[in-house]
Design a protein around this motif. Structure first.
Motif, mmCIF file in Angstrom:
data_model
loop_
_atom_site.group_PDB
_atom_site.id
_atom_site.type_symbol
_atom_site.label_atom_id
_atom_site.label_comp_id
_atom_site.label_asym_id
_atom_site.label_seq_id
_atom_site.Cartn_x
_atom_site.Cartn_y
_atom_site.Cartn_z
ATOM 1 N N THR A 175 28.533 -6.057 3.938
ATOM 2 C CA THR A 175 28.417 -7.429 3.452
ATOM 3 C C THR A 175 27.353 -8.163 4.257
ATOM 4 N N GLY A 176 27.009 -9.314 3.772
ATOM 5 C CA GLY A 176 26.059 -10.146 4.483
ATOM 6 C C GLY A 176 25.913 -11.480 3.796
ATOM 7 N N ASN A 177 24.999 -12.278 4.337
ATOM 8 C CA ASN A 177 24.710 -13.563 3.724
ATOM 9 C C ASN A 177 23.320 -14.009 4.146
ATOM 10 N N TYR A 178 22.794 -14.946 3.394
ATOM 11 C CA TYR A 178 21.545 -15.591 3.794
ATOM 12 C C TYR A 178 21.701 -17.080 3.564
ATOM 13 N N ILE A 214 26.731 -8.160 -1.062
ATOM 14 C CA ILE A 214 27.097 -6.843 -0.549
ATOM 15 C C ILE A 214 25.839 -5.985 -0.655
ATOM 16 N N PHE A 215 25.736 -4.974 0.200
ATOM 17 C CA PHE A 215 24.541 -4.135 0.191
ATOM 18 C C PHE A 215 24.892 -2.695 0.490
ATOM 19 N N THR A 216 23.983 -1.822 0.096
ATOM 20 C CA THR A 216 24.108 -0.397 0.364
ATOM 21 C C THR A 216 22.718 0.144 0.674
ATOM 22 N N LEU A 234 20.226 -1.511 -2.027
ATOM 23 C CA LEU A 234 20.854 -2.178 -3.155
ATOM 24 C C LEU A 234 21.529 -3.446 -2.660
ATOM 25 N N LEU A 235 21.233 -4.558 -3.305
ATOM 26 C CA LEU A 235 21.783 -5.850 -2.912
ATOM 27 C C LEU A 235 22.414 -6.494 -4.142
ATOM 28 N N ALA A 240 31.887 -16.130 -1.997
ATOM 29 C CA ALA A 240 32.349 -16.052 -0.607
ATOM 30 C C ALA A 240 33.469 -15.030 -0.419
ATOM 31 N N LYS A 241 34.171 -14.696 -1.484
ATOM 32 C CA LYS A 241 35.261 -13.712 -1.411
ATOM 33 C C LYS A 241 34.789 -12.292 -1.686
ATOM 34 N N GLY A 242 33.467 -12.103 -1.832
ATOM 35 C CA GLY A 242 32.916 -10.768 -2.035
ATOM 36 C C GLY A 242 32.947 -10.283 -3.468
ATOM 37 N N LYS A 243 33.182 -11.157 -4.414
ATOM 38 C CA LYS A 243 33.239 -10.775 -5.827
ATOM 39 C C LYS A 243 31.952 -11.190 -6.528
ATOM 40 N N SER A 244 31.424 -10.284 -7.331
ATOM 41 C CA SER A 244 30.216 -10.577 -8.102
ATOM 42 C C SER A 244 30.616 -11.266 -9.398
#
Length: 159
Positions: free
Chosen positions: A73-76, A91-93, A107-108, A113-117
């Protein structure tokens, strides 16, 4: 004998499906805080580019990014007062393409905020360069039927 053969097949399969060493090393390096210093193109001219279905390149330049590889996970955060400011989550891979050349796909996928797309849309970028102090992503899109490369250049702020 059959039990030994089955166990051997399971062990080989598990080992073959493991994360490549270069990807493991990249996760260690990418961990931490980064600044998106600038965005360049492989063509000259003035372009109106929106990245990650979010905002313009002008707004993304100067943004601060955080990568947490243990849960991908991450954020900007965009702080430019002329832009829609605030934190965006993703989220990223990191996926290895060719261990001989060391090329990667990154892949981004933007999330809440809860990690759901909300849209289930992700973006494939080439992780073209990564070391302890800098990183470069490349994304190739079509512009007037021709490849157009976008380069995103980062510098590490802290681990």
């Amino acid at each position: 004998m059959k039990k030994i053969l089955i166990l051997a097949v399971i062990a080989v399969t598990a080992f073959a499906c493991g994360t490549p060493k270069t990807v493991q090393e990249s996760r260690k390096v990418i961990k931490g805080y980064w600044a998106l210093d600038n965005i360049t193109y492989d063509a000259t001219g003035t372009f109106n580019v929106t990245l990650f279905n979010d905002t313009s390149t002008e707004c993304l330049e100067g943004s601060n990014w955080r990568f947490i590889p243990n849960n991908n996970t991450g954020n900007y955060t965009i702080e430019n007062s002329n832009c829609p400011t605030g934190q965006r989550d993703f989220i990223f891979t990191i996926q290895e393409i060719d261990p001989a050349t060391g090329l990667y796909d990154f892949l981004l996928k933007p999330t809440n905020a809860k990690g759901k797309s909300e849209t289930n849309v992700g973006f494939r970028l080439r992780l073209a360069q990564l070391n302890e102090s800098s990183m470069r992503w490349e994304q190739t899109v079509n512009l007037d039927g021709k490849p157009f490369k976008i380069n995103m250049n980062f510098s590490k702020i802290q681990d």
